[in-house]
Design an enzyme around this catalytic site. Structure first.
Site, mmCIF file in Angstrom:
data_model
loop_
_atom_site.group_PDB
_atom_site.id
_atom_site.type_symbol
_atom_site.label_atom_id
_atom_site.label_comp_id
_atom_site.label_asym_id
_atom_site.label_seq_id
_atom_site.Cartn_x
_atom_site.Cartn_y
_atom_site.Cartn_z
ATOM 1 C CG HIS A 12 -1.925 -1.295 1.404
ATOM 2 N ND1 HIS A 12 -2.825 -1.569 0.351
ATOM 3 C CD2 HIS A 12 -1.592 -2.298 2.108
ATOM 4 C CE1 HIS A 12 -3.433 -2.860 0.883
ATOM 5 N NE2 HIS A 12 -2.734 -3.109 2.056
ATOM 6 N NE ARG A 40 -0.604 14.074 2.942
ATOM 7 C CZ ARG A 40 -0.211 13.354 2.038
ATOM 8 N NH1 ARG A 40 0.317 13.681 0.818
ATOM 9 N NH2 ARG A 40 -0.316 11.745 2.025
#
Length: 653
Positions: free
Chosen positions: A237, A294
């Site tokens: 991941h 972000r």
């Protein structure tokens, strides 16, 4: 809204350097913050001012909100850019900036808080009409509820830490019998990593693509998307290769995903740079995964295909300026591709590496950008993420970008710490990756037992180069004692060259004119040194001229092999000693770190493969297991201890 003139970057490493470059180019003053471990880091050298904010552990430095706010106050910084990671998605930090009268270069605390919770954000996305995966995102978190909901969802399913990211607190469960054990592990990782053990469950999509859309919003209600990025090449991941545009994208699919991302952004009145991540299945159906509030690690690929500076956009938006483009003005040109360079050892299950960087010479070529925060001589510590930098290439086509990036990976010299360079080169050169037909299952399927995941064995040519360089170094130190060797080809010099637990015999005959005849087993090579300056060696081996970066000190040679490096030791004079086998009862720390769990005590009976100690380093937990059956005779660490690489932790007899 009033502007600002001095920006404190509340981060470190390559992203702190990257933000400073744009900020300084636009005329802003910059302030760096640093921990004990980063006192001599590149981002500190680049800044106009720098403030020490605490010891190396992140909780006492880069996550220390009062220290960072105080650094801004002391230097007169009127804006703070959080970068990515650390406090970038901490709503409390954004709020603290507001209360201190400092501009936070990012979205509102409310948007950060909502999208930082996988549970709450998914509820909000369902309400906004964004496609979502079937799952459970309820407040009830007891085992009975999660077990019942897992049965409703069906297997396989994903357990995810609601506050998590980067693959931590995430588990794939195939059967009901594994559910509770995986829930316990995910809860523990989530609590330790994010301060919350809240989980969600989701139906697992097998082998989807991971495609994300770059959003940008301003304070005037404008919101646009800047194309997409494909981040499907992942290991556990964690993204390894990112590219833009997605190789299988169509005009219709891009518009549909872009509009879904806009729905997500509008649902939280989004301002600034943000990314909406989706999973895309083989039928072309896509589902909301999460939103990152972000700047992304992989933002450079979007910059290269759009020609935009996303950090410059962040600064302009934070000052209250409107977005410089409308949606119909966004143009995508060519193809861009990025890889992440990590300090890790693929041959040891990608264990993060620490040590001193003895050489760093990133490749320089047209169409290639390298974002990093490295200085030769600096130490890579166990306290932070092992990301060293990013190599990014742009080309008119995907194949051109891939080819440029592969060459940049092969030519960037990194010596002193083990890295994933060999793996990156093999990924970029794999036929299936070249075709563009891949999914998130690409690495597990194609690289489970690839040769680049095994310890590198030096070639005969590399052993010959090493022997010649060791000879050269000895001749410079002891020229008189070795003078006879240089002119007497009939008397060979025997070397024993080692790499970890292996060793090779090399026979060297020194000839006039820095020519060497070298014998390795049954193979003979002729090597001539053209130039050798302690950093680069230009050589001719069997008529082929090559150039190699190297560093040689204290009987150790770091040799760059394109890509990757070898650390060879001259064991010629060493006494033959018994080697500790892999089944040894002595358990040593594989790297610098902190002991976070000890599961045995002296006198315990242990079995081979049993978990004994958990070491935390570089934001990850590393389970250390017994190599043999036996009895624990000596335990030399306890929870909380800081340990050094190769330090003995315990002994099993």
């Amino acid at each position: 809204m009033p502007g600002f003139s001095k920006i404190l970057i509340a981060n470190r490493g390559e992203i702190a350097c990257r933000i400073q470059r744009t900020a300084q180019a636009l005329g802003y003053r910059t302030v760096a913050v640093f921990s004990d471990a980063d006192a001599d880091a590149l981002h500190v050298h680049m800044a106009d001012e720098a403030v020490h904010i605490g010891p190396a552990p992140v909780q006492q430095s880069y996550l220390n909100i009062p220290a960072i706010i105080d650094a801004a106050r002391r230097t007169g910084a009127d804006a703070i850019h959080p970068g990515y990671g650390f406090l970038s998605e901490n709503p409390g930090f954004a709020l603290a900036c507001q209360h201190a009268g400092i501009t936070f270069i990012g979205p509102s605390p409310e948007a950060i808080e909502l999208m930082g919770s996988k549970r709450l954000s998914k509820i909000a996305m369902i309400a906004a009409g964004v496609p979502c995966i079937l799952g459970y995102q309820g407040a009830e978190q007891d085992d009975v509820t999660l077990t019942r909901e897992a049965e409703r969802i069906g297997y396989p399913l994903m357990i995810k830490a609601s506050a998590g990211g980067g693959g931590r607190g995430m588990r794939l469960v195939h059967t009901a019998s594994d559910l509770l054990a995986q829930i316990r592990t995910a809860r523990s990782e989530a609590l330790h990593g994010f301060g919350s053990d809240e989980l969600i469950l989701e139906q697992a999509l097998i082998d989807p693509r991971h495609v994300e859309v770059q959003l940008f919003g301003d304070q005037h209600g404008n919101l646009i998307y800047l194309g997409e990025r494909d981040c499907s090449i992942q290991r556990r991941h964690q993204k390894v290769i990112e590219e833009a545009p997605c190789p299988v994208m169509t005009v219709e699919l891009r518009q549909a995903m872009g509009e879904a991302a806009l729905k997500a952004g509008r649902a939280v009145n989004y301002v600034g740079a943000g990314t909406v991540e989706f999973l895309l299945d083989a039928r072309g159906q896509f589902y909301f995964l999460e939103m990152n509030t972000r700047l992304q690690v992989e933002h450079p690929v979007t910059e290269l295909i759009t020609g935009l500076d996303l950090v410059a956009w962040q600064l302009a938006v934070a000052e209250g300026q409107p977005l410089p483009l409308r949606q119909e003005q966004v143009q995508l040109n060519g193809h861009a591709m990025e890889v992440r360079l990590y300090a890790e050892d693929p041959a040891r299950d990608f264990l993060p590496q620490t040590g001193r960087i003895t050489a760093w010479e990133p490749a320089t070529q047209s169409g290639v950008r390298i974002d990093h925060g490295l200085i030769e001589g600096q130490s890579i510590s166990p306290f932070y993420d092992p990301l060293l930098g990013k190599l990014i290439a742009h080309g008119a086509t995907r194949e051109e970008a891939r080819r440029k990036l592969l060459r940049a990976v092969q030519d960037s010299v990194l010596l002193g710490v083990q890295s994933n360079q060999r793996v990156l080169a093999n990924l970029l050169d794999h036929p299936q990756f070249i075709s563009g037909e891949f999914s998130t299952g690409f690495i597990p399927r194609n690289f489970a037992d690839h040769s680049c995941l095994r310890p590198q064995v030096p070639s005969d040519a590399e052993l010959a180069i090493a022997a010649a360089l060791f000879y050269q170094a000895s001749a410079q130190v002891h020229p008189a004692s070795l003078a006879g060797w240089r002119n007497n080809a009939s008397v060979p010099l025997h070397y024993r060259l080692g790499l970890e637990d292996q060793a090779w015999s090399v026979e060297l005959n020194a000839m006039p004119g820095e020519v060497y005849r070298i014998q390795i087993a049954s193979r003979s090579l002729e090597l001539k040194i053209i130039e050798c300056d302690g950093h680069w060696a230009t050589l001719v081996i069997d008529g082929v001229r090559t150039r190699h970066a190297y560093r040689l000190e204290a009987g150790q040679l770091c040799l760059f092999t394109r890509p990757g490096s070898l650390r060879l030791t001259d064991r010629t004079q060493a006494l033959v000693s018994s080697q500790v086998s892999i089944s040894s009862g002595t358990l040593k720390a594989p790297m610098d770190g902190a002991i976070v769990d000890v599961l045995v005590s002296e006198g315990s009976v242990v079995s081979k493969g049993q978990l004994l100690v958990v070491l935390e380093a570089m934001k990850m937990e590393h389970p250390l297991k017994s190599g043999i059956d036996g009895v624990l005779k000596r335990l030399q660490v306890r929870v909380g201890d800081q340990v050094k690489n190769r330090q003995i932790l315990l002994e099993v007899e």
